[in-house]
Design a protein around this motif. Structure first.
Motif, PDB file in Angstrom:
ATOM      1  N   UNK A   1      -5.634  24.891  23.140  1.00 54.61           N
ATOM      2  CA  UNK A   1      -6.965  24.366  23.453  1.00 54.61           C
ATOM      3  C   UNK A   1      -7.015  23.749  24.850  1.00 54.61           C
ATOM      4  N   UNK A   2      -5.918  23.149  25.285  1.00 55.48           N
ATOM      5  CA  UNK A   2      -5.904  22.514  26.602  1.00 55.48           C
ATOM      6  C   UNK A   2      -5.592  23.486  27.718  1.00 55.48           C
ATOM      7  N   UNK A   3      -4.370  23.983  27.746  1.00 55.23           N
ATOM      8  CA  UNK A   3      -3.919  24.826  28.849  1.00 55.23           C
ATOM      9  C   UNK A   3      -4.620  26.186  28.896  1.00 55.23           C
ATOM     10  N   UNK A   4      -4.858  26.781  27.727  1.00 55.73           N
ATOM     11  CA  UNK A   4      -5.474  28.114  27.707  1.00 55.73           C
ATOM     12  C   UNK A   4      -6.981  28.083  27.492  1.00 55.73           C
ATOM     13  N   UNK A   5      -7.539  26.947  27.097  1.00 55.43           N
ATOM     14  CA  UNK A   5      -8.986  26.845  26.924  1.00 55.43           C
ATOM     15  C   UNK A   5      -9.517  27.470  25.648  1.00 55.43           C
ATOM     16  N   UNK A   6      -8.648  27.666  24.654  1.00 54.75           N
ATOM     17  CA  UNK A   6      -9.091  28.183  23.364  1.00 54.75           C
ATOM     18  C   UNK A   6      -9.890  27.102  22.637  1.00 54.75           C
TER      19      UNK A   6
ATOM     20  N   UNK B   1       2.878  28.287  33.102  1.00 49.53           N
ATOM     21  CA  UNK B   1       3.910  28.865  33.971  1.00 49.53           C
ATOM     22  C   UNK B   1       3.695  30.367  34.105  1.00 49.53           C
ATOM     23  N   UNK B   2       3.266  30.780  35.294  1.00 50.81           N
ATOM     24  CA  UNK B   2       3.122  32.202  35.585  1.00 50.81           C
ATOM     25  C   UNK B   2       4.459  32.715  36.114  1.00 50.81           C
ATOM     26  N   UNK B   3       4.867  33.885  35.660  1.00 53.66           N
ATOM     27  CA  UNK B   3       6.162  34.456  36.013  1.00 53.66           C
ATOM     28  C   UNK B   3       6.095  35.344  37.243  1.00 53.66           C
ATOM     29  N   UNK B   4       4.893  35.576  37.752  1.00 52.91           N
ATOM     30  CA  UNK B   4       4.709  36.437  38.913  1.00 52.91           C
ATOM     31  C   UNK B   4       3.412  36.067  39.606  1.00 52.91           C
ATOM     32  N   UNK B   5       3.295  36.519  40.829  1.00 52.24           N
ATOM     33  CA  UNK B   5       2.041  36.382  41.555  1.00 52.24           C
ATOM     34  C   UNK B   5       1.040  37.374  40.961  1.00 52.24           C
ATOM     35  N   UNK B   6      -0.251  37.084  41.057  1.00 50.07           N
ATOM     36  CA  UNK B   6      -1.248  38.034  40.566  1.00 50.07           C
ATOM     37  C   UNK B   6      -1.083  39.398  41.237  1.00 50.07           C
ATOM     38  N   UNK B   7      -1.279  40.441  40.431  1.00 50.58           N
ATOM     39  CA  UNK B   7      -1.226  41.822  40.920  1.00 50.58           C
ATOM     40  C   UNK B   7      -2.583  42.463  40.701  1.00 50.58           C
ATOM     41  N   UNK B   8      -2.913  43.368  41.594  1.00 44.66           N
ATOM     42  CA  UNK B   8      -4.174  44.105  41.459  1.00 44.66           C
ATOM     43  C   UNK B   8      -3.799  45.566  41.277  1.00 44.66           C
ATOM     44  N   UNK B   9      -3.928  46.020  40.042  1.00 44.56           N
ATOM     45  CA  UNK B   9      -3.539  47.368  39.634  1.00 44.56           C
ATOM     46  C   UNK B   9      -4.801  48.203  39.407  1.00 44.56           C
ATOM     47  N   UNK B  10      -4.653  49.521  39.306  1.00 43.62           N
ATOM     48  CA  UNK B  10      -5.836  50.356  39.035  1.00 43.62           C
ATOM     49  C   UNK B  10      -6.582  49.945  37.757  1.00 43.62           C
ATOM     50  N   UNK B  11      -5.848  49.388  36.785  1.00 43.97           N
ATOM     51  CA  UNK B  11      -6.483  48.994  35.517  1.00 43.97           C
ATOM     52  C   UNK B  11      -7.055  47.584  35.552  1.00 43.97           C
ATOM     53  N   UNK B  12      -6.758  46.806  36.615  1.00 43.47           N
ATOM     54  CA  UNK B  12      -7.327  45.474  36.728  1.00 43.47           C
ATOM     55  C   UNK B  12      -6.402  44.485  37.397  1.00 43.47           C
TER      56      UNK B  12
ATOM     57  N   UNK C   1       2.291  35.375  32.138  1.00 43.58           N
ATOM     58  CA  UNK C   1       2.596  33.953  31.979  1.00 43.58           C
ATOM     59  C   UNK C   1       3.312  33.735  30.661  1.00 43.58           C
ATOM     60  N   UNK C   2       3.913  32.558  30.544  1.00 42.35           N
ATOM     61  CA  UNK C   2       4.580  32.181  29.297  1.00 42.35           C
ATOM     62  C   UNK C   2       3.796  31.094  28.594  1.00 42.35           C
ATOM     63  N   UNK C   3       3.786  31.159  27.255  1.00 45.03           N
ATOM     64  CA  UNK C   3       3.197  30.072  26.492  1.00 45.03           C
ATOM     65  C   UNK C   3       4.232  28.951  26.371  1.00 45.03           C
ATOM     66  N   UNK C   4       3.927  27.925  25.626  1.00 42.85           N
ATOM     67  CA  UNK C   4       4.807  26.764  25.531  1.00 42.85           C
ATOM     68  C   UNK C   4       6.157  27.068  24.910  1.00 42.85           C
ATOM     69  N   UNK C   5       6.304  28.203  24.243  1.00 46.89           N
ATOM     70  CA  UNK C   5       7.573  28.562  23.610  1.00 46.89           C
ATOM     71  C   UNK C   5       8.318  29.662  24.350  1.00 46.89           C
ATOM     72  N   UNK C   6       7.698  30.256  25.359  1.00 43.07           N
ATOM     73  CA  UNK C   6       8.347  31.314  26.114  1.00 43.07           C
ATOM     74  C   UNK C   6       7.872  32.721  25.788  1.00 43.07           C
ATOM     75  N   UNK C   7       6.924  32.873  24.853  1.00 52.05           N
ATOM     76  CA  UNK C   7       6.327  34.190  24.615  1.00 52.05           C
ATOM     77  C   UNK C   7       5.589  34.613  25.876  1.00 52.05           C
ATOM     78  N   UNK C   8       5.648  35.895  26.187  1.00 56.59           N
ATOM     79  CA  UNK C   8       4.985  36.412  27.385  1.00 56.59           C
ATOM     80  C   UNK C   8       3.603  36.953  27.060  1.00 56.59           C
ATOM     81  N   UNK C   9       2.678  36.633  27.946  1.00 54.15           N
ATOM     82  CA  UNK C   9       1.284  37.035  27.843  1.00 54.15           C
ATOM     83  C   UNK C   9       0.851  37.659  29.164  1.00 54.15           C
ATOM     84  N   UNK C  10      -0.127  38.540  29.119  1.00 50.04           N
ATOM     85  CA  UNK C  10      -0.836  39.001  30.313  1.00 50.04           C
ATOM     86  C   UNK C  10      -2.170  38.285  30.376  1.00 50.04           C
TER      87      UNK C  10
END
Length: 138
Positions: free
Chosen positions: A29-34, A105-116, A121-130
């Motif tokens: 709710x805080x960091x991700x705005x859910x 915590x973002x694991x990379x700089x933003x990328x601009x790909x043909x798809x978007x 980024x990682x959530x508080x436990x280390x799961x990876x998200x786009x």
């Protein structure tokens, strides 16, 4: 012959293993705005805690406190180290800046790909998200 298929059932919830209900709900709710959709006491320390992206029409994550060794080991590894979750946005720059300021915590700089536009980024436990703004909404 009518070949129209009836609508399929919708995906309502996905179980998301957490160490602690409150720390996970605070992160989402805080960091991700859910938004916190439900937090119901189920007795014996168990709760039914549901979060989803603010304004989403449906679907969400059921935050489930890990029970036992096997579930505990899966916290933070729910997709085996791959990106397992995809958070779409209609304004990548806005949400990337907001989430970064909130300590995500973002694991990379933003990328601009043909798809978007995308960044992992990682959530508080280390799961990876786009965080992804599909090209169609750019």
């Amino acid at each position: 012959m009518d070949t129209t298929l009836p609508p399929l059932p919708s995906l309502a919830l996905v179980t998301f293993l957490v160490r602690d209900y409150d720390e996970a709900a605070d992160f989402f709710t805080g960091a991700l705005g859910f938004e916190l959709v439900e937090d119901t006491d189920r007795g014996n320390g168990a709760r039914w805690v549901v979060v989803r992206p603010r304004g989403a029409a449906g679907g969400g994550l059921l935050l489930a406190r890990a029970e036992g060794e096997a579930q505990g080991a899966a916290v933070g590894a729910q997709a085996g180290g791959r990106v397992g979750f995809f958070l779409h946005t209609d304004d990548f720059a806005r949400d990337h800046a907001r989430m970064s300021a909130a300590g995500v915590r973002f694991l990379e700089e933003p990328r601009h790909e043909p798809y978007g536009s995308v960044a992992v980024f990682e959530d508080l436990y280390g799961n990876r998200w786009d965080l992804l703004q599909p090209a169609a909404s750019a």
